[in-house]
Every structure is written in structure tokens, then in C-alpha cells.
Design a protein around this motif. Structure first.
Motif, PDB file in Angstrom:
ATOM      1  N   ALA A   1       0.839  -1.358  -0.051  1.00 27.42           N
ATOM      2  CA  ALA A   1      -0.244  -0.063   0.080  1.00 27.42           C
ATOM      3  C   ALA A   1       0.582   1.294   0.040  1.00 27.42           C
ATOM      4  O   ALA A   1       0.597   2.376  -0.686  1.00 27.42           O
ATOM      5  N   ASN A   2       1.947   1.322   0.678  1.00 28.44           N
ATOM      6  CA  ASN A   2       2.872   2.343   0.719  1.00 28.44           C
ATOM      7  C   ASN A   2       3.875   2.354  -0.418  1.00 28.44           C
ATOM      8  O   ASN A   2       4.095   3.660  -1.107  1.00 28.44           O
ATOM      9  N   GLU A   3       4.054   1.320  -1.038  1.00 28.83           N
ATOM     10  CA  GLU A   3       5.255   1.301  -2.188  1.00 28.83           C
ATOM     11  C   GLU A   3       4.610   1.324  -3.378  1.00 28.83           C
ATOM     12  O   GLU A   3       5.212   1.897  -4.341  1.00 28.83           O
ATOM     13  N   TYR A   4       3.368   0.679  -3.550  1.00 28.93           N
ATOM     14  CA  TYR A   4       2.759   0.636  -4.963  1.00 28.93           C
ATOM     15  C   TYR A   4       1.219   0.829  -4.777  1.00 28.93           C
ATOM     16  O   TYR A   4       0.446   0.149  -4.870  1.00 28.93           O
ATOM     17  N   PRO A   5       1.064   2.244  -4.262  1.00 35.31           N
ATOM     18  CA  PRO A   5      -0.283   2.696  -3.973  1.00 35.31           C
ATOM     19  C   PRO A   5      -1.255   2.484  -5.167  1.00 35.31           C
ATOM     20  O   PRO A   5      -2.566   2.284  -4.866  1.00 35.31           O
ATOM     21  N   ASP A   6      -0.865   2.485  -6.118  1.00 35.92           N
ATOM     22  CA  ASP A   6      -1.636   2.502  -7.441  1.00 35.92           C
ATOM     23  C   ASP A   6      -1.699   1.114  -8.080  1.00 35.92           C
ATOM     24  O   ASP A   6      -2.496   0.800  -9.141  1.00 35.92           O
ATOM     25  N   ASN A   7      -1.136  -0.039  -7.570  1.00 30.48           N
ATOM     26  CA  ASN A   7      -1.110  -1.304  -7.849  1.00 30.48           C
ATOM     27  C   ASN A   7      -0.964  -2.306  -6.794  1.00 30.48           C
ATOM     28  O   ASN A   7      -0.059  -3.039  -6.754  1.00 30.48           O
ATOM     29  N   ILE A   8      -1.567  -2.113  -5.853  1.00 31.50           N
ATOM     30  CA  ILE A   8      -1.503  -2.967  -4.471  1.00 31.50           C
ATOM     31  C   ILE A   8      -1.567  -4.605  -4.700  1.00 31.50           C
ATOM     32  O   ILE A   8      -0.857  -5.136  -4.446  1.00 31.50           O
ATOM     33  N   ASP A   9      -2.852  -4.924  -5.533  1.00 37.15           N
ATOM     34  CA  ASP A   9      -3.081  -6.134  -5.587  1.00 37.15           C
ATOM     35  C   ASP A   9      -1.873  -6.928  -6.775  1.00 37.15           C
ATOM     36  O   ASP A   9      -1.627  -7.963  -6.433  1.00 37.15           O
ATOM     37  N   GLY A  10      -1.530  -5.942  -7.685  1.00 40.38           N
ATOM     38  CA  GLY A  10      -0.145  -6.540  -8.449  1.00 40.38           C
ATOM     39  C   GLY A  10       0.972  -6.723  -7.650  1.00 40.38           C
ATOM     40  O   GLY A  10       1.691  -7.676  -7.795  1.00 40.38           O
ATOM     41  N   CYS A  11       1.290  -5.935  -6.774  1.00 39.55           N
ATOM     42  CA  CYS A  11       2.352  -5.902  -5.700  1.00 39.55           C
ATOM     43  C   CYS A  11       2.519  -7.298  -5.007  1.00 39.55           C
ATOM     44  O   CYS A  11       3.398  -8.039  -5.212  1.00 39.55           O
ATOM     45  N   ILE A  12       1.153  -7.555  -4.515  1.00 40.05           N
ATOM     46  CA  ILE A  12       1.047  -8.757  -3.693  1.00 40.05           C
ATOM     47  C   ILE A  12       1.262 -10.011  -4.319  1.00 40.05           C
ATOM     48  O   ILE A  12       1.756 -10.911  -3.895  1.00 40.05           O
ATOM     49  N   SER A  13       0.744 -10.190  -5.800  1.00 38.21           N
ATOM     50  CA  SER A  13       0.835 -11.349  -6.508  1.00 38.21           C
ATOM     51  C   SER A  13       2.172 -11.372  -7.108  1.00 38.21           C
ATOM     52  O   SER A  13       2.418 -12.546  -7.612  1.00 38.21           O
ATOM     53  N   ARG A  14       2.935 -10.397  -7.317  1.00 36.89           N
ATOM     54  CA  ARG A  14       4.343 -10.427  -8.066  1.00 36.89           C
ATOM     55  C   ARG A  14       5.154 -11.139  -6.978  1.00 36.89           C
ATOM     56  O   ARG A  14       5.250 -10.767  -5.803  1.00 36.89           O
ATOM     57  N   ARG A  15       6.042 -12.040  -7.613  1.00 36.83           N
ATOM     58  CA  ARG A  15       7.363 -12.307  -6.864  1.00 36.83           C
ATOM     59  C   ARG A  15       8.282 -11.439  -6.858  1.00 36.83           C
ATOM     60  O   ARG A  15       8.725 -10.711  -7.525  1.00 36.83           O
ATOM     61  N   ALA A  16       9.184 -11.378  -5.517  1.00 34.86           N
ATOM     62  CA  ALA A  16      10.135 -10.370  -5.513  1.00 34.86           C
ATOM     63  C   ALA A  16      11.308 -10.874  -6.200  1.00 34.86           C
ATOM     64  O   ALA A  16      11.698 -12.318  -6.088  1.00 34.86           O
ATOM     65  N   ALA A  17      11.979 -10.244  -7.014  1.00 36.80           N
ATOM     66  CA  ALA A  17      13.192 -10.763  -7.787  1.00 36.80           C
ATOM     67  C   ALA A  17      14.656 -10.834  -6.921  1.00 36.80           C
ATOM     68  O   ALA A  17      15.453  -9.743  -6.857  1.00 36.80           O
ATOM     69  N   VAL A  18      14.666 -11.714  -6.008  1.00 40.05           N
ATOM     70  CA  VAL A  18      15.979 -11.863  -5.598  1.00 40.05           C
ATOM     71  C   VAL A  18      16.844 -12.556  -6.110  1.00 40.05           C
ATOM     72  O   VAL A  18      16.818 -13.194  -7.282  1.00 40.05           O
ATOM     73  N   SER A  19      18.304 -12.333  -6.193  1.00 40.05           N
ATOM     74  CA  SER A  19      19.352 -13.204  -6.604  1.00 40.05           C
ATOM     75  C   SER A  19      19.402 -14.688  -6.531  1.00 40.05           C
ATOM     76  O   SER A  19      19.344 -15.141  -5.247  1.00 40.05           O
ATOM     77  N   GLN A  20      19.526 -15.390  -7.322  1.00 45.04           N
ATOM     78  CA  GLN A  20      19.465 -17.004  -7.320  1.00 45.04           C
ATOM     79  C   GLN A  20      20.439 -17.778  -7.958  1.00 45.04           C
ATOM     80  O   GLN A  20      20.819 -17.472  -9.189  1.00 45.04           O
ATOM     81  N   LEU A  21      21.242 -18.476  -7.456  1.00 40.96           N
ATOM     82  CA  LEU A  21      22.387 -19.048  -7.923  1.00 40.96           C
ATOM     83  C   LEU A  21      22.125 -20.619  -8.113  1.00 40.96           C
ATOM     84  O   LEU A  21      21.531 -21.514  -7.380  1.00 40.96           O
ATOM     85  N   THR A  22      22.262 -21.003  -9.325  1.00 44.67           N
ATOM     86  CA  THR A  22      22.039 -22.507  -9.798  1.00 44.67           C
ATOM     87  C   THR A  22      23.495 -23.082 -10.086  1.00 44.67           C
ATOM     88  O   THR A  22      23.895 -22.699 -11.181  1.00 44.67           O
ATOM     89  N   PHE A  23      24.085 -23.924  -9.448  1.00 47.44           N
ATOM     90  CA  PHE A  23      25.020 -24.259  -9.501  1.00 47.44           C
ATOM     91  C   PHE A  23      25.094 -26.013 -10.000  1.00 47.44           C
ATOM     92  O   PHE A  23      24.613 -26.666  -8.908  1.00 47.44           O
ATOM     93  N   ASN A  24      25.211 -26.141 -11.086  1.00 45.33           N
ATOM     94  CA  ASN A  24      25.024 -27.750 -11.617  1.00 45.33           C
ATOM     95  C   ASN A  24      26.266 -28.320 -11.807  1.00 45.33           C
ATOM     96  O   ASN A  24      27.429 -27.725 -12.283  1.00 45.33           O
ATOM     97  N   GLY A  25      26.319 -29.587 -11.391  1.00 42.54           N
ATOM     98  CA  GLY A  25      27.529 -30.566 -11.371  1.00 42.54           C
ATOM     99  C   GLY A  25      27.105 -31.908 -11.691  1.00 42.54           C
ATOM    100  O   GLY A  25      25.815 -32.162 -11.840  1.00 42.54           O
ATOM    101  N   GLU A  26      28.044 -32.899 -11.896  1.00 47.88           N
ATOM    102  CA  GLU A  26      27.800 -34.321 -12.255  1.00 47.88           C
ATOM    103  C   GLU A  26      28.748 -35.094 -11.174  1.00 47.88           C
ATOM    104  O   GLU A  26      29.732 -34.892 -11.019  1.00 47.88           O
ATOM    105  N   LEU A  27      28.141 -36.227 -10.641  1.00 43.73           N
ATOM    106  CA  LEU A  27      28.654 -37.312  -9.925  1.00 43.73           C
ATOM    107  C   LEU A  27      28.519 -38.463 -10.572  1.00 43.73           C
ATOM    108  O   LEU A  27      27.681 -38.956 -11.350  1.00 43.73           O
TER     109      LEU A  27
END
Length: 570
Positions: free
Chosen positions: A206-232
Motif C-alpha cells: 500500500a505504501n510502495e505501490y499505492p496504484d497497484n496494490i494487488d499486483g504487488c501482492i501477486s508478484r514474486r520479489a526478484a532476489v538473486s538465485q544461484l544455480t550451480f550444476n554438477g555431475e557425480l
């Protein structure tokens, strides 16, 4: 006469006199016992009796207004007709119930008491200033750097703070919410960019996206994700024929790899976002965000003389992109040399100590090969026009996309590529992998249209294959591309001479009989598709050498006169 009368004994009857006295003065000797038949015309006294009756039966007509002076000996039994409106002044000695207020317990009772119950704060600050928030758990303002509570009014206005104030701020608090990655995120670790915190997702949005509150709630926050692939490679093991045993083995391997990484790599702090996914084991694909999944696709058996290959991915997240880069460096450095040997021995020990299935009990050694690693955002995907030409999920989409996120943003890469790069979906996914790759290599994504033939008008002016078709042709391959050279040449180079040249250009032999005796082409004078033949409609004479011929009227209409709804009917 008076003396005689005084000595006469009165005859007492049980019935009252039929002729009672009518004296206006009360008797000087009233009866001691009450009458068994009360008077039909009782006296109305405005002064209550000093000796009221003590009948054990309640009145059949109780008073409808309360007594000004409450009884000193109230009834111990509840009223059968309680009041329907609350008392203006609450009782100073409320009743204590020993049973629930309703015969039906809550349909959603709490499983356990709250670990952080709210307190009855003696006062509440309506505003903490400078992005701080009020905590109902500790009755104080929680402040973001560089502020801390002022000693006088408790608001976030002081900048001379205790050395560890911000490091320990949320130790006894719930994780606050803050704006991050085009949405709101809850975490006890605040990125340096955060300048305001909130008690809930709703308040944050409500404070950060007052014109799009529902959209803010439904969106995933984009944090950084590492995917480290390997084989055994698991030396000395076999594949069980039982699907449930293989699934159990996948779980054992995933937990063993995760434990070996988190417990042995100095400086690596594993959190709730850290996990290992086994992608492939015993020739079966286990692609899933869970540790393992029973939903899998059978692939070619990779059994190699008792050595089983395991593809895995270590995944972790953070709001600090530098921290994610550091974790990648830790993994890359650790999984080589003597420390790699420590990791592999740890995996073997953990597997054998976990009471594994019979297929893993013969494990004698483990080898490792690095594959690749990616760092990407976890937000919704949007088109990165102008610089990457693919869809990305780093949370840096424009505000206009957030305001109408349902039209612009997608939850997965393929859907976004199909929407914004529909003419080159394969290229879009390939470019996303290239943009997020930080180590290792990636295999080129095989385009199924590479083997199809298409008319190469701009370069060779003949039909070719090999993957060089324009994007618009790949996007509508059913219309523009063909499985054989013959089909492509017949449609796009069907005139005399053109067909022979098209077939010969790719090493093919032209047929002995021309395939164009009855083909369709466009009559540009009338904007209709006609047949190359003599006679009545739909024939319109033989085509000219420059006319492109088609097998059917439908194909001719779809390619050249698609804008005419009645083209096929004409």
C-alpha cells in the motif's frame, strides 16, 4: 345483652363471609396467616413491604424494569430470559466461565501458541519516522540504518546508534517487509538499498505501490538465485528396477550432497533457500523444485558397468547479489584439488550411513565434474527490449509493466518468449541462458525447424535447410517450411525452369513430369486465387513465369490474400 353475646362461641367456617364488613378502617387485630385466597382488589402500596414474602417459586409476572437498589442476595441460577442488550457499566466482578462460550469450537484453531505474542503496550507511536516501523511485540520503534530510536520520544531520529543495533535488531522480531525487486519481500537481512520497513505485505504494498496494490501482492520479489550444476559418478552402484527404490535413492543422494556442501565449505552459510535438486539418476529425469519428484520421464539407460551418473544442482538465494557471487566463488574453489576429495568422501560416507537402498549399498567411490552455473532473478519475466532481446526476471521492469502486470509479466520464461519473441522462441530461451551464465558452458538448444526446407529468396533464391530460415518462417513453420526439397520447390519455385533449378541446387533430380499442371496462383488484377489451367472458373489460364504456384487455393489465400475473409469461397 352484651354480656350474653360476649360468651357465645363463634362458628368458624373455611369460606369467607358472603357479607364482609365494609369498614373503612383496617382491623386492629389483622390475621396472622395470609389468606389462601388473596383479595381480588388488593391494596396498592407505594412503599415496599418491610417483610416481603419468601416464596421459593418465582413470580409468574416478574418486573420489566430493574430495581434501583440491587438485591443483596442475588439468585445463583442464570435467568431463563437474559437481557438482549449489554449493560451500560460493566460489572466490577465479572463471572468466571469454566466452559467455552460456544458449544462449537473454532474451525481453525491454532496448532501451537504464538512464539511472538503481541503485548498490551502502555502507549503506541503512530509514526516512527525515517522508514521505521512500530513493533507490537516489543513495544518500540524498529529503525533502518543509519537511524535508531531517540532516547526521549523513541522515534527513529537518532543517528548515534549502539555498535550492534542493526545487526541484532530482528533477533526477537518477525521478519519485516520492504520494497525489493518490483514487489515486497520479508527478510531479517536488509539489503543496503532498503530505506523503509513495514509490519506486513499489505502495508508494504500500500505504501510502495499505492496504484497497484494487488499486483504487488501477486508478484514474486526478484532476489538473486544461484544455480550451480554438477555431475557425480557413483562407482560400483547399480540401478534398481523398482521406481520407489530409485526415488528413495534420489532423496538420499540429494540430502547427502547438500550436507556435504554445507558442512564442509568454510564460509558457506546455508539457509532455508539452499537446496540440492537431483536432476537425473539412472537414466531418469527428476527435474523438479522439490528434492526429488515421482513425476519423471524415462530416458535412455545410462548404466555403464555399475557406474551411475547423477546430475545435481545446488540452489540458494539472497537479496545481496555480491553474496551470491561469493557463494559461487566458494563452490568453484572448493570443488577442486584436495578439498574436492574431502567433498566426495563426505558424499560417500553420508550415503552409506543413511541406510540406503540396495542399489547404493555397493557404492565404493564418487567422482565429480563441473557443468555450469547461472545467476538469475526469481521475479516475473519481462521483455528486455533493446539490449538483451530475451525475457529476464531480475525485477527491473519498468513501472508501467508493474501497473499492468497481468498484461506484461509472465511466471515462466517460455510463456514470456512466446508472447514477445514468438518468431524466435528458441533463440529467446538460448539468449536468456547466455545472459545468466557465469561459469561453464551451455549446449545449444536444438531447433526442430533446422532440418526443414524453406524458400531462401534473399540469398540463394532457392529452397534450402540448415537452420537459416527467417524468424517469421520458423514461427509459422506449417505454412512456410517443408520436410522435403520437392515440396518446397514445387510450391515456391513451381514455374517452368524454376522448379528444375530449385531441385538441382541442392543435389536433387527434377522429376520427369512437371508437378505444376494444376497449381494455384494469385490473379492480382482481381485479388483472387485461381488455377493454372484453361477453362471455366476457377481456371484462369496458364500462369506467368513470375507467378508463385501453390498446391491448393487455401494455401494461396493464406499466404497472399489472408486479409480477405471470403478468399477461399470466391
Amino acid at each position: 345483652i352484651v354480656d350474653e353475646v360476649s360468651n357465645i362461641e363463634a362458628i368458624v367456617t373455611e369460606a369467607p363471609s358472603q357479607f364482609p364488613s365494609t369498614s373503612t378502617e383496617p382491623s386492629s387485630l389483622p390475621s396472622v396467616l395470609p389468606s389462601s385466597q388473596p383479595s381480588e382488589n388488593p391494596s396498592i402500596s407505594i412503599i415496599p413491604s418491610e417483610s416481603p414474602s419468601t416464596s421459593n417459586m418465582p413470580s409468574s409476572q416478574p418486573s420489566i424494569s430493574p430495581e434501583a437498589s440491587p438485591s443483596e442476595s442475588p439468585s445463583h441460577l442464570p435467568s431463563s430470559q437474559p437481557s438482549i442488550s449489554p449493560e451500560g457499566s460493566p460489572s466490577e466482578s465479572p463471572s468466571i466461565s469454566f466452559s467455552p462460550t460456544t458449544s462449537h469450537p473454532s474451525s481453525k484453531p491454532s496448532v501451537a501458541p504464538s512464539s511472538m505474542p503481541t503485548r498490551d503496550c502502555p502507549f503506541v507511536l503512530d509514526e516512527c519516522f525515517n522508514g521505521g516501523m512500530w513493533s507490537s511485540f516489543t513495544c518500540e520503534c524498529l529503525c533502518v540504518s543509519p537511524y535508531c530510536p531517540d532516547a526521549v520520544d523513541g522515534r527513529c531520529t537518532q543517528t548515534s546508534c549502539p555498535a550492534n543495533y542493526h545487526e541484532t535488531l530482528f533477533d526477537d522480531q518477525r521478519a519485516p517487509w520492504f520494497e525489493y525487486g518490483s514487489s515486497c519481500l520479508a527478510s531479517k537481512t536488509l539489503p543496503s538499498s532498503v530505506d523503509a520497513i513495514y509490519p506486513s505485505e499489505e502495508v508494504c504494498c500500500a505504501n510502495e505501490y499505492p496504484d497497484n496494490i494487488d499486483g504487488c501482492i501477486s508478484r514474486r520479489a526478484a532476489v538473486s538465485q544461484l544455480t550451480f550444476n554438477g555431475e557425480l559418478l557413483l562407482i560400483g552402484t547399480s540401478c534398481s528396477t523398482s521406481g520407489s527404490e530409485r526415488a528413495s535413492a534420489v532423496g538420499t543422494l540429494a540430502s547427502s550432497i547438500l550436507s556435504s556442501l554445507c558442512e564442509n565449505i568454510s564460509g558457506l552459510t546455508c539457509s532455508g533457500s539452499s537446496k540440492v535438486i537431483v536432476n537425473n539418476y539412472c537414466g531418469e529425469d527428476y527435474n523438479s523444485e522439490a528434492v526429488y519428484s515421482s513425476s519423471r520421464r524415462r530416458l535412455e539407460n545410462t548404466d555403464d558397468e555399475g557406474n551411475q551418473q547423477v546430475n545435481f544442482a545446488f540452489i540458494t538465494q539472497s537479496t545481496d547479489s555480491d553474496e551470491i557471487q561469493g557463494i559461487h566463488s566458494l563452490l568453484s574453489s572448493y570443488l577442486q584439488g584436495t578439498t574436492l576429495n574431502t567433498f566426495l568422501e563426505s558424499v560417500k560416507v553420508n550415503v552409506l550411513a543413511s541406510n540406503p537402498t540396495s542399489s547404493l549399498q555397493t557404492l565404493s567411490a564418487v567422482t565429480y565434474a563441473a557443468v555450469n552455473a547461472f545467476i538469475a532473478g526469481t521475479g516475473f519475466f519481462y521483455p528486455a527490449w533493446g539490449y538483451l532481446e530475451t525475457c529476464i526476471s531480475d525485477g527491473n521492469q519498468g513501472p508501467y509493466m508493474n501497473r499492468d502486470h497481468g498484461s506484461w509479466l509472465y511466471g515462466n520464461l517460455i510463456s514470456c518468449c512466446q508472447r514477445y519473441y514468438g518468431w524466435d522462441v528458441v533463440g529467446c530461451t538460448q539468449r536468456n541462458a547466455e545472459a545468466t551464465l557465469i561459469s561453464g558452458t551451455i549446449s545449444s538448444i536444438v531447433d526442430p525447424t533446422d532440418i526443414l526446407y524453406f524458400p531462401d529468396w534473399e540469398r540463394t533464391d532457392t529452397c534450402i535447410n540448415g537452420g537459416a530460415a527467417p524468424a517469421y518462417m520458423k514461427d509459422d513453420a506449417d505454412l512456410w517450411m517443408y520436410e522435403t526439397l520437392l515440396d518446397c520447390c514445387k510450391v515456391h519455385y513451381g514455374w517452368e525452369g524454376g522448379f528444375d533449378s530449385c531441385m538441382s541446387s541442392q543435389g536433387g533430380d527434377p522429376p520427369t513430369r512437371s508437378p505444376i499442371s494444376e497449381s494455384w496462383y494469385v490473379d492480382w488484377g482481381n485479388f483472387v486465387c485461381v488455377e493454372s489451367c484453361e477453362g471455366a472458373s476457377p481456371c484462369s489460364g496458364h500462369h506467368e513465369p513470375w507467378d508463385t504456384l501453390y498446391d491448393s487455393k487455401l494455401q494461396c489465400c493464406r499466404i497472399h490474400l489472408w486479409w480477405k475473409d471470403d478468399c477461399v469461397e470466391l
